[in-house]
Write a protein that holds these residues in place. Structure first.
Motif, short mmCIF file in Angstrom:
data_model
loop_
_atom_site.label_atom_id
_atom_site.label_comp_id
_atom_site.label_asym_id
_atom_site.label_seq_id
_atom_site.Cartn_x
_atom_site.Cartn_y
_atom_site.Cartn_z
N PRO A 29 0.82 -1.22 0.00
CA PRO A 29 0.00 0.00 0.00
C PRO A 29 0.85 1.27 0.00
O PRO A 29 1.96 1.28 0.55
N ILE A 30 0.32 2.32 -0.63
CA ILE A 30 0.97 3.64 -0.59
C ILE A 30 0.22 4.47 0.45
O ILE A 30 -1.00 4.63 0.35
N ILE A 31 0.96 5.00 1.42
CA ILE A 31 0.32 5.79 2.48
C ILE A 31 0.70 7.26 2.33
O ILE A 31 1.88 7.57 2.15
N ASN A 32 -0.30 8.12 2.38
CA ASN A 32 -0.03 9.55 2.35
C ASN A 32 0.33 10.00 3.77
O ASN A 32 -0.50 9.95 4.68
N LEU A 98 2.60 14.01 -2.28
CA LEU A 98 1.59 13.11 -1.72
C LEU A 98 2.24 11.86 -1.13
O LEU A 98 1.83 11.34 -0.10
N ASP A 99 3.27 11.39 -1.79
CA ASP A 99 3.89 10.11 -1.41
C ASP A 99 4.87 10.26 -0.25
O ASP A 99 4.91 9.43 0.66
N SER A 100 5.66 11.35 -0.27
CA SER A 100 6.77 11.46 0.70
C SER A 100 6.50 12.50 1.78
O SER A 100 7.20 12.52 2.79
N GLU A 188 10.45 1.40 -0.80
CA GLU A 188 9.03 1.00 -0.71
C GLU A 188 8.18 2.09 -0.07
O GLU A 188 6.96 2.10 -0.23
N LEU A 189 8.83 3.06 0.63
CA LEU A 189 8.05 4.12 1.29
C LEU A 189 7.69 5.25 0.33
O LEU A 189 6.82 6.07 0.64
N ALA A 190 8.33 5.33 -0.81
CA ALA A 190 8.02 6.40 -1.78
C ALA A 190 8.56 5.99 -3.16
O ALA A 190 9.71 6.27 -3.48
N SER A 191 7.71 5.36 -3.92
CA SER A 191 8.15 4.82 -5.23
C SER A 191 7.37 5.39 -6.41
O SER A 191 7.67 5.07 -7.55
#
Ligand SMILES: NC(=O)c1ccc[n+]([C@@H]2O[C@H](COP(=O)([O-])OP(=O)(O)OC[C@H]3O[C@@H](n4cnc5c(N)ncnc54)[C@H](O)[C@@H]3O)[C@@H](O)[C@H]2O)c1
Ligand SMILES: C[N+](C)(C)CCCC=O
Ligand code: NA
Length: 505
Positions: A29-32, A98-100, A188-191
Motif C-alpha cells: 500500500p501507498i500511504i499519504n 503526496l507520497d513522501s 518501498e516508502l516512496a516509489s
C-alpha cells in the motif's frame, strides 16, 4: 501549480520496456503521510522478478540499439527524459509530495533538479565519445597502447525515500550515460515518481531493458539485486545498516559498490559573521529543509559562546515562523515525516535526549493544529553533551542539537567528533579561518557560509561511516565504466626472452 487531486497511477514493474505484474503478484500500500490514508499501491518485486530484469538488462547490452550506442546517441534519450520530466513537472511534483510528505515547493525544485541532472549527464555522455579511446604515449617504438572506457555492465541502483526521484536520477542518469543497463530499486516508502520514470522511458522509446524499475521491499527486492551474480556493480544510497548488508552481499562476488550513507553533520557559527539573520536562516535550512530528512542535514549546531544567547533567540523567532501544514498548502515549509515508523523514531530520539538530561528549547511534539499525519515540530535541543545519543546518532527528522565553543580548536574537535563524515559547514567572514576549517573537516562536502546548496557538477559523497564513492559530476559517471588497457606489440623483432630453438630442433 499544484494539481491537488492527481490520481495515483496504478503501475506494474517496469521490465524490458513494458509493465509486468510481479511473479508473486504481491502489492504494497501507498500511504499519504499527511493524512495517514492509503492512496493506492505499488507492485512488490521478489528475487524471481530480479532474475527477469537482469536477463532483460543483459539482452539490452547485447543488442545494438543499446549495447552499441555512442554517447551522443544515449544523450538524445537522456535529453528526451529531461524534457518529459519538465512537461509533467506539476503532476510529478504533486505525486512526490503526496507520497513522501515533502512540501510542494521542494518537490517542484526536485523535478527541476531531476531534469537538469539528466541534461548534465547527457553532456557527459557526449563528452565520453572523445574519451572512449585514449592513446597513452610510452615513448617506445615497440609498443602502442591505449585505454578504453566501456560500460561496466548491469548496474543495480538502490535508493531511499527522502528525495525519491532525485536520488534515483543521481544514479540512473550517469549509469545510462555510461552505457550500462540499469535496474533501479526505489524505497518501498516512496516509489510513485520512480514508476512514472518508467512511463517516461516507455514514452520516449528508451530501448527495452536499458532501464528496469523494480519496486518492492528491501530484503525481498533489494537483497537479491545486491547478491545477483550478473549484476556488475551496486550503487546504494540509504542507511548504514543496509549499506553494511549490501557491501557484505556484494563482497561474495567481489562486486564493486558505492555507498552514500547517513550523517550527523556540523554547522559551526563564529561570532565574526556580518549578519546574524543570514546565518540563522542557513542554520534552519540546513536542518529543517525536507523536514530534516536529508543525509547531509547540518543537525549539530556548534555555536561560538559569545553570540550564543543572541543567536538562539533569533533562531527561536525564525523557527516559530515556519509554516507547518499539509505539504500541498501554499507556503508550507515543513511537512510530515515520511511514515509512522519514522515519526515514532524521531519522537523517541527527542524523548531519549530529554531522559539523558538535554533541554528541549523548542518543539519536540506534534503541532497542536494538526491532528492527523506524521508531523513533528521543528525541534531545538540544548544542554547537550558529546556522549548523548542526540549528539551522536542521525535522527533524520527536524531536530537540531546545539553546543557552544570558545576556541577554534574546540570547534573543530566538536565538528569532527562523529563516526560520520558526509558534510560540514562553517559560517565566518575570516578567509584564513575558513581555509583552516576546510582542511580540518573530515568530510566529503564542505559548505562555507551556507548549508545544503548542491550542484550536479560537483562530487557528492562522504568518508568514515558515511560511505565511499561519489555521485554527481564526472566522478558520478566513472563508477559505471570499465577502464580497459590495450597494449599492442608493434615491432617486427622477436621478443628474445627465451633462447630461440635452432632450425633443426
Ligand atoms: N549519503 C546520501 O547521499 C544519502 C541520501 C539520502 C539518504 N541517505 C541515508 O538514507 C537513510 C534513510 O533512507 P532509508 O530509510 O530509505 O534507508 P534504508 O537503508 O532503509 O533503505 C534504502 C534502500 O535500501 C533498500 N533496502 C533495505 N534493506 C535492504 C537489503 N537488505 N538489501 C538491499 N536493499 C535493501 C530499501 O528498500 C531502500 O530502497 C538515512 O540514513 C540517510 O542518511 C543518504
Ligand atoms: C542536498 N540535497 C540536494 C538536498 C540533496 C541531499 C541528498 C541526500 O539526502
Ligand atoms: Na508514501
Amino acid at each position: 501549480m499544484a494539481i491537488r487531486n492527481v490520481p495515483i497511477p496504478s503501475r506494474q514493474l517496469y521490465i524490458d520496456g513494458e509493465w509486468r505484474e510481479p511473479v508473486k503478484k504481491k502489492r504494497i500500500p501507498i500511504i499519504n503521510p499527511a493524512t495517514e490514508e492509503i492512496m493506492g499501491d505499488i507492485p512488490a518485486a521478489t528475487g524471481e522478478d530480479v532474475d527477469i530484469a537482469v536477463e532483460a538488462a543483459q539482452r539490452a547490452l547485447a543488442r545494438g540499439d543499446w549495447g552499441s550506442t555512442t554517447g551522443a546517441q544515449r544523450a538524445k534519450y537522456l535529453r528526451a527524459i529531461a524534457a518529459k520530466v519538465l512537461e509533467k513537472k506539476s503532476e510529478l511534483a504533486t505525486l512526490e509530495s503526496l507520497d513522501s510528505g515533502k512540501t510542494l515547493l521542494e518537490s517542484a525544485a526536485d523535478m527541476d533538479d531531476v531534469a537538469a541532472c539528466f541534461e548534465y549527464n547527457a553532456d557527459l555522455a557526449e563528452a565520453l565519445d572523445s574519451k572512449r579511446k585514449t592513446p597513452v604515449n610510452l615513448h617506445l617504438d615497440s609498443f602502442k597502447t591505449y585505454v578504453l572506457r566501456e560500460p561496466l555492465g548491469v548496474a543495480g541502483l538502490i535508493t531511499p525515500w527522502n528525495y525519491p526521484l532525485l536520488m534515483a536520477t543521481w544514479k540512473v542518469a550517469p549509469a545510462l550515460a555510461a552505457g550500462c543497463a540499469a535496474i533501479l530499486k526505489p524505497s518501498e516508502l516512496a516509489s510513485i515518481t520512480c514508476l512514472e520514470l518508467g512511463e517516461i522511458c516507455r514514452e520516449i522509446g528508451l530501448p527495452p531493458g536499458a532501464l528496469n524499475i523494480l519496486t518492492g521491499l528491501g530484503p525481498e527486492a533489494g537483497a537479491p539485486l545486491a547478491s545477483h551474480p550478473h549484476v556488475d556493480t551496486i550503487s546504494f544510497t540509504g542507511s548504514v545498516p543496509t549499506g553494511i548488508k549490501i557491501m557484505t552481499a556484494a563482497a561474495q562476488f567481489v562486486k564493486p559498490v558505492t555507498l552514500e550513507l547517513g550523517g550527523k553533520s556540523p554547522i559551526i557559527v563564529f561570532d565574526d559573521i556580518d549578519n546574524l539573520d543570514i546565518a540563522v536562516e542557513w542554520t534552519l535550512f540546513g536542518c529543517f529543509a525536507n523536514t530534516g530528512q536529508v543525509c547531509s542535514a547540518t543537525s549539530r549546531l556548534i555555536l561560538q559562546e559569545s553570540i550564543a544567547s543572541e543567536f538562539l533567540n533569533r533562531l527561536l523567532v525564525w523557527t516559530k515562523n515556519i509554516k507547518i501544514s499539509d505539504p500541498l498548502e501554499e507556503d508550507c515549509k515543513l511537512g510530515p515525516v515520511v511514515s509512522s515508523g519514522q515519526y515514532e523514531k524521531v519522537l523517541k530520539f527527542i524523548s531519549n535526549a530529554k531522559n539523558e538530561g538535554a533541554t528541549i528549547l523548542y518543539g519536540g511534539e506534534r503541532p497542536q493544529h494538526l491532528k492527523k499525519g506524521y508531523y513533528v515540530q521543528p525541534t531545538i535541543i540544548t544542554d547537550v553533551n558529546t556522549s548523548m545519543e542526540i549528539w551522536k546518532e542521525e535522527v533524520f527528522g527536524p531536530v537540531l542539537c546545539v553546543k557552544t565553543f570558545k576556541t577554534e580548536e574546540e570547534a573543530i574537535e566538536l565538528a569532527n567528533d562523529s563516526k560520520y563524515g558526509l558534510a560540514s559547514a562553517v559560517m565566518s567572514k575570516n578567509v584564513e579561518r575558513r581555509e583552516r576549517f576546510t582542511k580540518a573537516f573530515q568530510t566529503g562536502i564542505i559548505w562555507i557560509n551556507c548549508s545544503q546548496p548542491t550542484f550536479h557538477q560537483l562530487p557528492w559523497g562522504g568518508k568514515k561511516r558515511s560511505g565511499f564513492g561519489r555521485d554527481l559530476g564526472e566522478w558520478g559517471l566513472e563508477k559505471y565504466l570499465n577502464i580497459k588497457q590495450v597494449t599492442e606489440y608493434t615491432s617486427d623483432e622477436p621478443w628474445a626472452f627465451y633462447k630461440a630453438p635452432s632450425k633443426n630442433q
